[in-house]
Design a protein around this motif. Structure first.
Motif, PDB file in Angstrom:
ATOM      1  N   ASN A  55       0.811  -1.215   0.000  1.00 24.22           N
ATOM      2  CA  ASN A  55       0.000   0.000   0.000  1.00 24.22           C
ATOM      3  C   ASN A  55       0.844   1.264   0.000  1.00 24.22           C
ATOM      4  OD1 ASN A  55      -2.785  -0.945   0.108  1.00 24.22           O
ATOM      5  ND2 ASN A  55      -2.246  -1.774   2.115  1.00 24.22           N
ATOM      6  N   ALA A  56       0.356   2.257  -0.731  1.00 17.16           N
ATOM      7  CA  ALA A  56       1.019   3.563  -0.746  1.00 17.16           C
ATOM      8  C   ALA A  56       0.731   4.318   0.540  1.00 17.16           C
ATOM      9  CB  ALA A  56       0.535   4.385  -1.941  1.00 17.16           C
ATOM     10  N   THR A  57       1.781   4.844   1.149  1.00 16.84           N
ATOM     11  CA  THR A  57       1.658   5.731   2.310  1.00 16.84           C
ATOM     12  C   THR A  57       2.739   6.795   2.166  1.00 16.84           C
ATOM     13  OG1 THR A  57       3.246   4.507   3.689  1.00 16.84           O
ATOM     14  CG2 THR A  57       0.938   3.777   3.772  1.00 16.84           C
ATOM     15  N   GLU A  58       2.803   7.710   3.106  1.00 18.11           N
ATOM     16  CA  GLU A  58       3.904   8.672   3.111  1.00 18.11           C
ATOM     17  C   GLU A  58       5.249   7.946   3.191  1.00 18.11           C
ATOM     18  OE1 GLU A  58       4.100  12.067   3.094  1.00 18.11           O
ATOM     19  OE2 GLU A  58       1.952  12.512   2.971  1.00 18.11           O
ATOM     20  N   ALA A  59       5.244   6.762   3.817  1.00 15.11           N
ATOM     21  CA  ALA A  59       6.493   6.015   3.990  1.00 15.11           C
ATOM     22  C   ALA A  59       7.067   5.508   2.680  1.00 15.11           C
ATOM     23  CB  ALA A  59       6.271   4.835   4.944  1.00 15.11           C
ATOM     24  N   THR A  60       6.231   5.366   1.639  1.00 13.24           N
ATOM     25  CA  THR A  60       6.726   4.793   0.381  1.00 13.24           C
ATOM     26  C   THR A  60       7.092   5.862  -0.651  1.00 13.24           C
ATOM     27  OG1 THR A  60       4.471   4.522  -0.500  1.00 13.24           O
ATOM     28  CG2 THR A  60       5.417   2.668   0.721  1.00 13.24           C
ATOM     29  N   LYS A  70      15.441  15.367 -16.725  1.00 18.44           N
ATOM     30  CA  LYS A  70      15.466  13.947 -16.384  1.00 18.44           C
ATOM     31  C   LYS A  70      15.361  13.787 -14.870  1.00 18.44           C
ATOM     32  CE  LYS A  70      18.330  12.456 -20.298  1.00 18.44           C
ATOM     33  NZ  LYS A  70      19.586  11.769 -20.702  1.00 18.44           N
ATOM     34  N   LEU A  71      15.021  12.579 -14.435  1.00 21.76           N
ATOM     35  CA  LEU A  71      14.944  12.282 -13.000  1.00 21.76           C
ATOM     36  C   LEU A  71      16.153  11.452 -12.582  1.00 21.76           C
ATOM     37  CD1 LEU A  71      11.174  11.397 -12.432  1.00 21.76           C
ATOM     38  CD2 LEU A  71      12.289  13.636 -12.565  1.00 21.76           C
ATOM     39  N   GLN A  72      16.703  11.818 -11.448  1.00 21.95           N
ATOM     40  CA  GLN A  72      17.840  11.088 -10.879  1.00 21.95           C
ATOM     41  C   GLN A  72      17.514  10.722  -9.438  1.00 21.95           C
ATOM     42  OE1 GLN A  72      22.025  12.544 -11.476  1.00 21.95           O
ATOM     43  NE2 GLN A  72      21.961  12.805  -9.251  1.00 21.95           N
ATOM     44  N   TYR A  73      17.642   9.446  -9.105  1.00 23.90           N
ATOM     45  CA  TYR A  73      17.313   8.999  -7.738  1.00 23.90           C
ATOM     46  C   TYR A  73      18.065   9.822  -6.698  1.00 23.90           C
ATOM     47  CZ  TYR A  73      17.568   6.133  -3.517  1.00 23.90           C
ATOM     48  OH  TYR A  73      17.540   5.702  -2.207  1.00 23.90           O
ATOM     49  N   SER A  74      17.329  10.260  -5.680  1.00 22.05           N
ATOM     50  CA  SER A  74      17.933  11.013  -4.591  1.00 22.05           C
ATOM     51  C   SER A  74      17.926  10.219  -3.292  1.00 22.05           C
ATOM     52  CB  SER A  74      17.191  12.343  -4.393  1.00 22.05           C
ATOM     53  OG  SER A  74      17.675  13.029  -3.253  1.00 22.05           O
ATOM     54  N   ASP A  75      16.716   9.780  -2.847  1.00 19.04           N
ATOM     55  CA  ASP A  75      16.661   9.068  -1.563  1.00 19.04           C
ATOM     56  C   ASP A  75      15.280   8.471  -1.345  1.00 19.04           C
ATOM     57  OD1 ASP A  75      17.671   8.070   0.770  1.00 19.04           O
ATOM     58  OD2 ASP A  75      17.825   9.984   1.820  1.00 19.04           O
ATOM     59  N   ILE A  76      15.205   7.498  -0.432  1.00 23.25           N
ATOM     60  CA  ILE A  76      13.943   7.006   0.124  1.00 23.25           C
ATOM     61  C   ILE A  76      13.668   7.866   1.349  1.00 23.25           C
ATOM     62  CG2 ILE A  76      12.688   5.044   1.072  1.00 23.25           C
ATOM     63  CD1 ILE A  76      13.559   4.503  -1.758  1.00 23.25           C
ATOM     64  N   GLU A  77      12.545   8.541   1.399  1.00 26.58           N
ATOM     65  CA  GLU A  77      12.321   9.534   2.451  1.00 26.58           C
ATOM     66  C   GLU A  77      12.154   8.925   3.837  1.00 26.58           C
ATOM     67  OE1 GLU A  77      10.826  13.544   0.478  1.00 26.58           O
ATOM     68  OE2 GLU A  77       9.219  12.324   1.323  1.00 26.58           O
ATOM     69  N   HIS A  78      11.496   7.793   3.924  1.00 28.52           N
ATOM     70  CA  HIS A  78      11.226   7.184   5.234  1.00 28.52           C
ATOM     71  C   HIS A  78      12.372   6.233   5.585  1.00 28.52           C
ATOM     72  CE1 HIS A  78       9.113   4.916   8.368  1.00 28.52           C
ATOM     73  NE2 HIS A  78       8.229   5.894   8.404  1.00 28.52           N
ATOM     74  N   PHE A 126      11.567   2.394   5.886  1.00 27.82           N
ATOM     75  CA  PHE A 126      11.360   1.748   4.598  1.00 27.82           C
ATOM     76  C   PHE A 126      12.683   1.601   3.845  1.00 27.82           C
ATOM     77  CE2 PHE A 126       9.504   2.003   0.108  1.00 27.82           C
ATOM     78  CZ  PHE A 126       9.261   0.648   0.070  1.00 27.82           C
ATOM     79  N   LYS A 127      13.520   2.621   3.929  1.00 25.67           N
ATOM     80  CA  LYS A 127      14.827   2.533   3.288  1.00 25.67           C
ATOM     81  C   LYS A 127      15.641   1.384   3.887  1.00 25.67           C
ATOM     82  CE  LYS A 127      18.986   5.247   2.229  1.00 25.67           C
ATOM     83  NZ  LYS A 127      19.640   6.581   2.351  1.00 25.67           N
ATOM     84  N   ASN A 128      15.620   1.269   5.205  1.00 22.37           N
ATOM     85  CA  ASN A 128      16.340   0.177   5.861  1.00 22.37           C
ATOM     86  C   ASN A 128      15.790  -1.183   5.437  1.00 22.37           C
ATOM     87  OD1 ASN A 128      18.047   1.907   7.228  1.00 22.37           O
ATOM     88  ND2 ASN A 128      16.841   1.902   9.120  1.00 22.37           N
ATOM     89  N   ASN A 129      14.455  -1.272   5.318  1.00 20.99           N
ATOM     90  CA  ASN A 129      13.842  -2.525   4.897  1.00 20.99           C
ATOM     91  C   ASN A 129      14.296  -2.925   3.496  1.00 20.99           C
ATOM     92  OD1 ASN A 129      12.485  -2.701   7.309  1.00 20.99           O
ATOM     93  ND2 ASN A 129      10.508  -2.052   6.494  1.00 20.99           N
ATOM     94  N   LEU A 130      14.357  -1.944   2.600  1.00 23.79           N
ATOM     95  CA  LEU A 130      14.814  -2.229   1.248  1.00 23.79           C
ATOM     96  C   LEU A 130      16.283  -2.634   1.244  1.00 23.79           C
ATOM     97  CD1 LEU A 130      13.070   0.629  -0.789  1.00 23.79           C
ATOM     98  CD2 LEU A 130      12.382  -1.774  -0.595  1.00 23.79           C
ATOM     99  N   LEU A 168       7.915  10.349  -6.291  1.00 27.86           N
ATOM    100  CA  LEU A 168       7.067   9.277  -6.806  1.00 27.86           C
ATOM    101  C   LEU A 168       6.762   8.354  -5.631  1.00 27.86           C
ATOM    102  CD1 LEU A 168       8.755   8.484 -10.248  1.00 27.86           C
ATOM    103  CD2 LEU A 168       6.977  10.152  -9.705  1.00 27.86           C
ATOM    104  N   ASN A 169       5.689   7.617  -5.739  1.00 27.16           N
ATOM    105  CA  ASN A 169       5.218   6.852  -4.597  1.00 27.16           C
ATOM    106  C   ASN A 169       5.016   5.395  -5.005  1.00 27.16           C
ATOM    107  OD1 ASN A 169       2.830   5.846  -2.694  1.00 27.16           O
ATOM    108  ND2 ASN A 169       3.884   7.537  -1.676  1.00 27.16           N
ATOM    109  N   LEU A 170       5.545   4.485  -4.203  1.00 22.66           N
ATOM    110  CA  LEU A 170       5.468   3.055  -4.524  1.00 22.66           C
ATOM    111  C   LEU A 170       4.172   2.437  -4.003  1.00 22.66           C
ATOM    112  CD1 LEU A 170       6.788   0.469  -5.613  1.00 22.66           C
ATOM    113  CD2 LEU A 170       7.854   0.179  -3.365  1.00 22.66           C
TER     114      LEU A 170
END
Length: 360
Positions: A157-162, A200-208, A211-215, A352-354
């Motif tokens: 599910n999409a949340t602010e965390a994703t 163009k888009l360049q990856y910056s970070d996972i905000e939460h 979630f970043k640690n989980n990935l 963008l949101n996963l």
């Protein structure tokens, strides 16, 4: 008060009836076809106000046994099959979002079943004791039930965390241009405008951070890999299918894999994410690799047949998830999806949101 539920919730009761009526469940392939392999069901355990165990016996009946070992009810497997067929027709015919089925509710009461969904703290919707004919083991396993009878369900599910943050690179964007692009209502035309203007888009970070640690727990490349897949869902000629997005990223090969099968390298990463999301991982809770739905998946097909993706057959589970899921774009209003903004460093970013949903 009558029990009411949507098609997905009634599908859980349907699966409960049907599995008891058949006394077994067949394995499925990646395309939802039933295989010859099947698992005999020794019992189904359901906990509501009381705990009942539903046990098939030798004379084609189900014994409903309470915690003290007393027989609460005895019902033929043929009766359960006929009730499952009636329930299936009622689910298919309903045009309402939530609805009651009085005849099914009446039958449920006779076998000690008073709720559509048994209380659960995990991702398991049903607990089954099966006999694995290959290993001769009889484990109690939790399965997640997915139904094709109603609206497609979400896997993640999409949340602010994703939210995933990207840097918008190219020429320097002024505030007027930023506002012009943001004023475009729909997401894909907004992204088209970025491309047409040379950005163009360049990856910056996972905000939460959780979630970043989980990935990272799954794979140290996972944050950047998922970010690359989401771009495939947002650019002109976008694709929302998981499989197609992965193949596009494999063509770009951002991690420089030099093995003989580049697509398999990226497929594996996605299958790891899908499996863990399916069986226990959630974005905002620390993930340690312990599966809740430790049995796997049960899928109620549109024709009412049920196929099983047993975790022991991990490749089958992964292939099913990989071929039957898609990205779904999040809400711009709720999760700031697809909106350009200027960071404290003066650079322009977009989120963008996963969210991952099953096909139907």
């Amino acid at each position: 008060m009558a029990l009411t539920g949507n098609k997905g919730e009634w599908s859980e009761i349907y699966a409960f009836f049907r599995l008891l009526g058949e006394g077994k469940v067949h394995a499925g392939d990646a395309d939802l076809n039933k295989l010859d392999l099947y698992y005999p069901i020794l019992s189904i355990i359901r906990e509501e106000s009381k705990r009942y165990e539903y046990k098939p016996n030798q004379d084609k009946h189900i014994l409903v046994v309470d915690e003290a070992g007393n027989v609460f009810a005895r019902i033929s497997m043929d009766k359960l099959m006929s009730e499952s067929k009636l329930l299936l027709n009622a689910i298919k015919e309903s045009k309402q979002r939530a609805f009651a089925i009085p005849s099914t509710e009446s039958f449920m009461g006779k076998i000690g079943c008073t709720k559509l969904k048994a209380p659960s703290r995990d991702k398991a919707d049903i607990h089954i004791v099966i006999h694995d004919l290959r290993t001769n083991m009889t484990p109690t396993l939790g399965f997640s039930i997915k139904s094709q009878l109603g609206s497609p369900s979400t896997l993640l599910n999409a949340t602010e965390a994703t939210n995933i943050r990207y840097l918008v690179i190219g020429k320097k964007m002024n505030d007027k241009e930023l506002q012009e692009i943001n004023s475009i209502e729909d997401h894909l035309p907004r992204m088209q405008a970025l491309v047409e203007r040379g950005y163009k888009l360049q990856y910056s970070d996972i905000e939460h951070q959780t979630f970043k640690n989980n990935l990272l727990f799954l794979d140290t490349c996972m944050p950047e890999f998922i970010a690359a897949c989401l771009i495939c869902d947002s650019m002109p000629n976008s694709t929302s299918k998981i499989k197609d997005a992965v193949e596009l990223v494999a063509k770009q090969n951002p991690f420089g894999f030099t093995g003989s099968d580049v697509i398999a390298f990226y497929e594996h990463k996605m299958k790891v994410l899908l499996l863990d999301a399916a069986l226990g991982m959630t974005p905002a809770k620390e993930w340690k690799g312990r599966y809740d739905a430790n049995g796997g998946y049960l899928v109620v097909r549109k024709d009412g047949e049920i196929v099983c993706y047993h975790f022991y057959n991990r490749n089958d589970v992964e292939d099913y998830l990989y071929k039957n899921t898609r990205f779904e774009r999040g809400s711009r209003s709720r999760h700031h999806f697809g909106t350009l903004y200027r960071g404290v460093d003066g650079k322009v970013y977009i989120k963008l949101n996963l969210q991952i949903r099953f096909n139907n």
